[in-house]
Design an enzyme around this catalytic site. Structure first.
Site, PDB file in Angstrom:
ATOM      1  N   HIS A 183       0.841  -1.206   0.000  1.00 14.24           N
ATOM      2  CA  HIS A 183       0.000   0.000   0.000  1.00 14.24           C
ATOM      3  C   HIS A 183       0.877   1.257   0.000  1.00 14.24           C
ATOM      4  CE1 HIS A 183      -3.595   2.351   1.620  1.00 14.24           C
ATOM      5  NE2 HIS A 183      -2.584   3.143   1.959  1.00 14.24           N
ATOM      6  N   GLU A 184       1.864   1.295   0.889  1.00 15.48           N
ATOM      7  CA  GLU A 184       2.722   2.485   0.985  1.00 15.48           C
ATOM      8  C   GLU A 184       3.643   2.619  -0.231  1.00 15.48           C
ATOM      9  OE1 GLU A 184       2.047   4.679   3.152  1.00 15.48           O
ATOM     10  OE2 GLU A 184       0.606   3.363   4.165  1.00 15.48           O
ATOM     11  N   GLU A 223      -6.279   6.700  -1.232  1.00 12.76           N
ATOM     12  CA  GLU A 223      -6.184   5.557  -0.322  1.00 12.76           C
ATOM     13  C   GLU A 223      -6.801   4.316  -0.965  1.00 12.76           C
ATOM     14  OE1 GLU A 223      -4.716   5.062   2.729  1.00 12.76           O
ATOM     15  OE2 GLU A 223      -3.751   6.932   2.172  1.00 12.76           O
ATOM     16  N   HIS A 266       1.698   4.246  -2.859  1.00  8.51           N
ATOM     17  CA  HIS A 266       1.696   5.703  -2.675  1.00  8.51           C
ATOM     18  C   HIS A 266       2.955   6.319  -3.284  1.00  8.51           C
ATOM     19  CE1 HIS A 266      -1.877   6.529  -0.408  1.00  8.51           C
ATOM     20  NE2 HIS A 266      -1.531   5.839   0.655  1.00  8.51           N
TER      21      HIS A 266
END
Length: 392
Positions: free
Chosen positions: A147-148, A198, A151
């Site tokens: 997930h990060e 997100e 980003h």
């Protein structure tokens, strides 16, 4: 293990070892592959904006980025082969799977609140809290790291840093009415974009972990803590459906007010959105190796991205079970008796039937009998949407 033979195993700190398995690598993948349409359109527009990089380089002098880096370096633990080695393995593997050439530095910060973030203007840095590390198992943590990294690949770190800066600035100038209003308007818009980002990063986490059950477990733990034996995925997703469809127009307004100050969507909503995407044809095509390449990003059309974003919002409104969204869909479709539906949605008026509602009733059913083609809902029931839902 990934398809390059990288070993996938947990070690230390109570993380159980998981069986090695193949994970697909997405060579040259563009972040457009997993980005939510609203997130993608904003990013494409900013990347195409002339002088955008120059503006942010000038702005970086005002932002406390160096201070943040020094803070994490001095008061957190930097992930490496010598420290939190299992997280370092996940980080390198996530960057390999998403083909992110430069592995961003990652820190573990002491904080019992489960959280993770990716910030930075010049270069992204990833921070996870001890609360999160202690809460999640190996595969759940892998989805968070992915997930990060998602980003970082999308360039979200830049805008996240600006959002933090503007939020803090708004608090400092709260005593200046007009200044605070202007900044909060920008913050509100950034928060709406970041909530969509997100959802994009959740998809990136699934592409890295390639285990939907692990992603769902992680979201459930964020909502209910480390009590999986007391939780059920299907029941958790039913909460998301009840949240969307339940109540009347008053609840719809309260949902909006509850959402506005948040940078993240609600956890049940994230779980439902991720499951929906995982079951889509788009996800299957990605897993089959059909996805946009980074080399094609320069040819991306801003207008096409905005059209896709608008179409996405329109589809969401059309398919939504939320009372307010159903009303908006009816307005767009030219439905009749909208005034009556609004009144009923807000619980009606005390003390009798409004005149215009009585007149409408007299025109449509003079003998107090409902006409055969009358789709108006009974007064004591919420209105039903006559528009059938799409299978997608």
């Amino acid at each position: 293990m990934s398809d390059n033979g990288h070993q996938q195993s947990g070690q230390g700190n109570g993380h159980e070892n998981v069986p090695s398995r193949q994970r697909r690598r997405f060579e040259g993948i563009s972040s457009r592959t997993y980005e939510h349409p609203a997130d993608r359109s904003a990013l494409v527009a900013l990347r195409k904006l002339s002088g955008f990089d120059t503006v942010f380089k000038a702005l970086s002098g005002l932002l406390p980025e160096r201070s943040l880096r020094l803070l994490f370096l001095s008061d957190s633990v930097r992930v490496s082969d010598a420290q939190f080695a299992h997280l370092n393995t996940m980080l390198r593997d996530a960057c390999y799977i998403l083909d992110l050439e430069k592995v961003p530095p990652m820190y573990v910060a002491q904080d019992p609140q489960p959280n993770a973030m990716c910030i930075g203007l010049d270069e992204p840095i990833i921070v996870v809290t001890t609360g999160l590390v202690e809460l999640l198992d190996e595969e759940e943590m892998r989805a968070v790291v992915g997930h990060e990294v998602g980003h970082a690949l999308s360039g979200h770190a830049v805008y996240r840093t600006i959002l933090l800066f503007l939020t803090n600035l708004a608090l400092r100038v709260a005593w200046i009415p007009l200044g605070n209003i202007a900044i909060m308007a920008i913050v509100t818009a950034l928060r709406e974009w970041f909530r969509k980002s997100e959802l994009s990063a959740d998809r990136a986490g699934l592409l890295v972990g390639q285990d939907l059950k692990a992603s769902m477990r992680g979201l459930m733990k964020l909502a209910g803590g480390n009590h999986l034996h007391e939780m059920n995925v299907d029941a958790f997703l039913e909460q998301a459906e009840e949240y969307e469809a339940g109540g009347d127009l008053r609840d719809s307004v309260l949902k909006i007010l509850n959402t506005l100050p948040r940078t993240h969507p609600f956890t049940t909503v994230r779980a439902a959105e991720l499951k929906k995407w995982a079951e889509s044809r788009d996800y299957q095509r990605i897993m089959d190796g059909h996805y946009p390449r980074r080399s094609e990003d320069g040819d991306t059309s801003v207008s096409d991205s905005f059209r896709q974003s608008a179409a996405s919002y329109a589809t969401d409104v059309k398919n939504s079970k939320d009372p307010l969204m159903k009303l908006v869909s009816d307005i767009a479709g030219g439905a009749g008796d909208l005034g009556g539906r609004v009144r009923r949605g807000f619980g009606g008026f005390a003390g009798g039937t409004p005149k215009d509602q009585t007149a409408s009733k007299d025109r449509t059913a003079p003998n107090d009998e409902t006409a055969p083609n009358d789709h108006t809902a009974p007064k004591d029931q919420p209105p039903r949407d006559s528009t059938p839902e799409d299978d997608d």
